[in-house]
Design a protein around this motif. Structure first.
Motif, mmCIF file in Angstrom:
data_model
loop_
_atom_site.group_PDB
_atom_site.id
_atom_site.type_symbol
_atom_site.label_atom_id
_atom_site.label_comp_id
_atom_site.label_asym_id
_atom_site.label_seq_id
_atom_site.Cartn_x
_atom_site.Cartn_y
_atom_site.Cartn_z
ATOM 1 N N MET A 74 9.612 -16.856 15.897
ATOM 2 C CA MET A 74 9.023 -15.515 15.753
ATOM 3 C C MET A 74 7.948 -15.330 16.821
ATOM 4 O O MET A 74 7.038 -16.131 16.948
ATOM 5 C CB MET A 74 8.419 -15.355 14.354
ATOM 6 N N THR A 75 8.017 -14.300 17.601
ATOM 7 C CA THR A 75 7.051 -14.054 18.662
ATOM 8 C C THR A 75 5.984 -13.079 18.223
ATOM 9 O O THR A 75 6.136 -12.364 17.239
ATOM 10 C CB THR A 75 7.759 -13.492 19.907
ATOM 11 N N GLY A 76 4.899 -13.045 18.986
ATOM 12 C CA GLY A 76 3.796 -12.160 18.651
ATOM 13 C C GLY A 76 4.033 -10.724 19.055
ATOM 14 O O GLY A 76 3.220 -9.864 18.763
ATOM 15 N N SER A 77 5.143 -10.413 19.748
ATOM 16 C CA SER A 77 5.340 -9.055 20.259
ATOM 17 C C SER A 77 6.063 -8.147 19.271
ATOM 18 O O SER A 77 6.003 -6.934 19.392
ATOM 19 C CB SER A 77 6.124 -9.101 21.574
ATOM 20 N N ALA A 78 6.796 -8.702 18.303
ATOM 21 C CA ALA A 78 7.515 -7.888 17.328
ATOM 22 C C ALA A 78 6.584 -7.461 16.203
ATOM 23 O O ALA A 78 5.542 -8.064 15.966
ATOM 24 C CB ALA A 78 8.690 -8.680 16.769
ATOM 25 N N THR A 79 6.980 -6.373 15.492
ATOM 26 C CA THR A 79 6.209 -5.956 14.326
ATOM 27 C C THR A 79 6.674 -6.766 13.125
ATOM 28 O O THR A 79 7.872 -6.889 12.861
ATOM 29 C CB THR A 79 6.394 -4.461 14.045
ATOM 30 N N THR A 80 5.722 -7.321 12.402
ATOM 31 C CA THR A 80 6.002 -8.170 11.254
ATOM 32 C C THR A 80 5.167 -7.699 10.076
ATOM 33 O O THR A 80 3.989 -7.371 10.243
ATOM 34 C CB THR A 80 5.672 -9.644 11.564
ATOM 35 N N ILE A 81 5.766 -7.671 8.900
ATOM 36 C CA ILE A 81 5.030 -7.392 7.669
ATOM 37 C C ILE A 81 4.920 -8.687 6.870
ATOM 38 O O ILE A 81 5.930 -9.279 6.487
ATOM 39 C CB ILE A 81 5.718 -6.302 6.829
ATOM 40 N N VAL A 82 3.700 -9.125 6.668
ATOM 41 C CA VAL A 82 3.419 -10.286 5.820
ATOM 42 C C VAL A 82 3.174 -9.729 4.424
ATOM 43 O O VAL A 82 2.191 -9.019 4.196
ATOM 44 C CB VAL A 82 2.193 -11.059 6.345
ATOM 45 N N ARG A 83 4.062 -10.042 3.489
ATOM 46 C CA ARG A 83 4.039 -9.361 2.191
ATOM 47 C C ARG A 83 4.077 -10.368 1.029
ATOM 48 O O ARG A 83 4.115 -11.560 1.228
ATOM 49 C CB ARG A 83 5.225 -8.394 2.085
ATOM 50 N N ASN A 84 4.059 -9.765 -0.180
ATOM 51 C CA ASN A 84 4.066 -10.543 -1.414
ATOM 52 C C ASN A 84 2.941 -11.575 -1.389
ATOM 53 O O ASN A 84 3.149 -12.775 -1.544
ATOM 54 C CB ASN A 84 5.419 -11.227 -1.638
ATOM 55 N N CYS A 85 1.740 -11.056 -1.181
ATOM 56 C CA CYS A 85 0.589 -11.941 -1.070
ATOM 57 C C CYS A 85 -0.671 -11.254 -1.597
ATOM 58 O O CYS A 85 -0.677 -10.044 -1.848
ATOM 59 C CB CYS A 85 0.369 -12.358 0.389
ATOM 60 N N HIS A 86 -1.700 -12.050 -1.771
ATOM 61 C CA HIS A 86 -3.026 -11.549 -2.100
ATOM 62 C C HIS A 86 -3.880 -11.686 -0.847
ATOM 63 O O HIS A 86 -3.916 -12.757 -0.233
ATOM 64 C CB HIS A 86 -3.641 -12.348 -3.247
ATOM 65 N N VAL A 87 -4.559 -10.628 -0.473
ATOM 66 C CA VAL A 87 -5.299 -10.611 0.780
ATOM 67 C C VAL A 87 -6.802 -10.713 0.512
ATOM 68 O O VAL A 87 -7.380 -9.864 -0.170
ATOM 69 C CB VAL A 87 -5.018 -9.322 1.580
ATOM 70 N N PHE A 88 -7.430 -11.752 1.055
ATOM 71 C CA PHE A 88 -8.886 -11.805 1.116
ATOM 72 C C PHE A 88 -9.250 -11.371 2.523
ATOM 73 O O PHE A 88 -9.093 -12.137 3.473
ATOM 74 C CB PHE A 88 -9.425 -13.200 0.811
ATOM 75 N N ASP A 89 -9.708 -10.136 2.652
ATOM 76 C CA ASP A 89 -9.924 -9.596 4.001
ATOM 77 C C ASP A 89 -11.265 -9.992 4.599
ATOM 78 O O ASP A 89 -11.507 -9.775 5.792
ATOM 79 C CB ASP A 89 -9.740 -8.081 4.026
ATOM 80 N N GLY A 90 -12.158 -10.578 3.788
ATOM 81 C CA GLY A 90 -13.462 -10.985 4.287
ATOM 82 C C GLY A 90 -14.495 -9.884 4.263
ATOM 83 O O GLY A 90 -15.685 -10.128 4.467
ATOM 84 N N VAL A 91 -14.046 -8.660 4.018
ATOM 85 C CA VAL A 91 -14.946 -7.512 3.879
ATOM 86 C C VAL A 91 -15.287 -7.327 2.406
ATOM 87 O O VAL A 91 -16.459 -7.287 2.016
ATOM 88 C CB VAL A 91 -14.303 -6.245 4.464
ATOM 89 N N GLN A 92 -14.237 -7.222 1.600
ATOM 90 C CA GLN A 92 -14.435 -7.207 0.153
ATOM 91 C C GLN A 92 -14.628 -8.643 -0.340
ATOM 92 O O GLN A 92 -14.246 -9.611 0.326
ATOM 93 C CB GLN A 92 -13.213 -6.580 -0.515
ATOM 94 N N ASP A 93 -15.215 -8.766 -1.519
ATOM 95 C CA ASP A 93 -15.522 -10.096 -2.053
ATOM 96 C C ASP A 93 -14.359 -10.754 -2.767
ATOM 97 O O ASP A 93 -14.387 -11.964 -2.990
ATOM 98 C CB ASP A 93 -16.709 -10.014 -3.027
#
Length: 410
Positions: free
Chosen positions: A1-20
């Motif tokens: 998988m290369t960094g140039s294609a669009t990818t959706i990382v899904r079915n996960c819980h996101v800790f974005d670092g902004v919210q607690d």
């Protein structure tokens, strides 16, 4: 998988670092950067229909870790370190490249090198940036500046200087080589046989020369330092960061907080007997290091109580196996166990160091526009940083470099 294609990382819980707290969501990645993050429906709407998908099976996603005290060419006293010191320049570069790859696979997507042999990390950084080899993003101090016979003087990862003029030249030499920051040894440490942790090693005018010169060139300065008096002197002269801080006092941590001087405590270096034994580190060094552990923790707790900005740094190789995990994760566990709340510990390993490096618009949180440097694990790290022991997936710049489900280690 290369960094140039669009990818959706899904079915996960996101800790974005902004919210607690993490939330159920997804992350869209395009051209190596985060395109969108949030609830999955909104992320899908922002991505093309042709987007690839990565299903993380309910895992927890956060920004990749930043390790702010790294030596990819570390050579401590003893047979293990002697073997590294004897390497030819070619062998050393390959050895460091192997360590860089292992560092990235351990979830550390950015490192701050604070003294590397023979300026080899500059070539390694260029190779990583060119895609010739795999590794983290590298910020480096080049060679650390020391006085004659000072801490770490034995190797090509330091440059001996004496007097203010020589330290100015040493600072400019690192900047000329491409250094992002300057590292200076202002006291003794645990790895110097003919010194003590509290041995002062630079004069005030030498410290001032480094700080003034570095700041004039837009570089921050961090200092290997143990005792409170020499740290106080350096902080008053404008020091930006302290490494270790083995013997801090309440007045000094108060001064650090007031002046915005950060601390990379490296708690693991005074509680890592298994690492020392694996390298054959001599007994005198083991006793000095492990014997400093109680006072080291006391210093850390004083800094935490005073509001000093804390950042993760292992000193040991970031990927180093120890006590069932890596040195990076074990250091984070120590930081949490000795008083730092899990969410703040995670920030000490992500956005706080990114901000110190002046890279917070590119790194440190999961937000649109930032590099897609992401890691995933099985459980919630905001509840217990030991969740990072279950790390199983790493992405850097939109490219998956580790996926335990498929066995990928790129």
């Amino acid at each position: 998988m290369t960094g140039s294609a669009t990818t959706i990382v899904r079915n996960c819980h996101v800790f974005d670092g902004v919210q607690d707290r993490p939330y159920a969501g997804a992350v869209a990645v395009r051209d190596g950067r985060i395109l969108a993050v949030g609830p999955e429906a909104g992320v899908r709407a922002a991505a093309p229909d042709s987007a690839r998908e990565v299903d993380l099976g309910g895992g927890y996603v956060m920004a990749g870790l930043l390790n702010m005290h790294t030596h990819l060419s570390l050579s401590l006293p003893g047979p293990g370190g002697d073997a590294v010191s004897r390497m030819s320049p070619h062998s050393l570069a390959l050895y460091m490249a192997s360590g860089a790859r292992r560092t990235l696979h351990s979830g550390v997507t950015t490192v701050r090198c604070v003294a590397e042999k023979a300026h080899a990390e500059f070539a390694l950084r260029a190779a990583i940036d060119a895609g010739w080899t795999s590794g983290p993003r590298i910020f480096t101090a080049g060679r650390a500046l020391v006085c004659t016979g000072g801490h770490g003087h034995e190797g090509s990862d330091t440059l001996e200087c004496d007097g203010a003029d020589a330290f100015r030249r040493g600072t400019r030499a690192q900047i000329s080589a491409g250094a992002d920051l300057i590292k200076v040894m202002i006291s003794g440490g645990i790895a110097g046989e003919h010194e003590a942790i509290d041995t002062p090693q630079l004069t005030g005018d030498e410290i001032a020369a480094v700080i003034e010169t570095a700041h004039a060139w837009g570089r921050k300065v961090t200092a290997h330092a143990g005792p409170a008096p020499i740290i106080e002197q350096a902080v008053r002269l404008g020091l930006d960061c302290v490494e270790h801080g083995y013997q801090l006092t309440e007045p000094v941590v108060k001064l650090m907080a007031e002046n915005g001087t950060s601390l990379v405590p490296t708690l693991i270096v005074t509680r890592c007997k298994d690492f020392f034994d694996s390298l054959g580190v001599p007994e005198w060094m083991q006793q000095r290091s492990l014997g400093a552990g109680e006072r080291h923790v006391e210093s850390y707790r004083l800094a935490l109580a005073a509001g000093v900005e804390l950042m993760l740094g292992s000193d040991m190789p970031p990927f180093q196996p120890t006590e069932g995990t890596t040195a990076t994760v074990r250091e984070l566990e120590h930081m949490a166990a000795f008083g730092l709340a899990p969410v703040e510990a995670l920030r000490a390993a992500t956005i706080v160091p990114a901000r110190w490096l002046g890279a917070d618009e590119q790194l440190g949180t999961v937000e649109p526009g930032k590099y897609a440097d992401l890691i995933a694990m099985d459980t919630d790290p905001t509840q217990d940083v030991s969740a990072l022991r279950s790390l199983r997936w790493v992405m850097k710049g939109g490219e998956v470099v580790r996926d335990d489900r498929t066995g990928l280690r790129a």
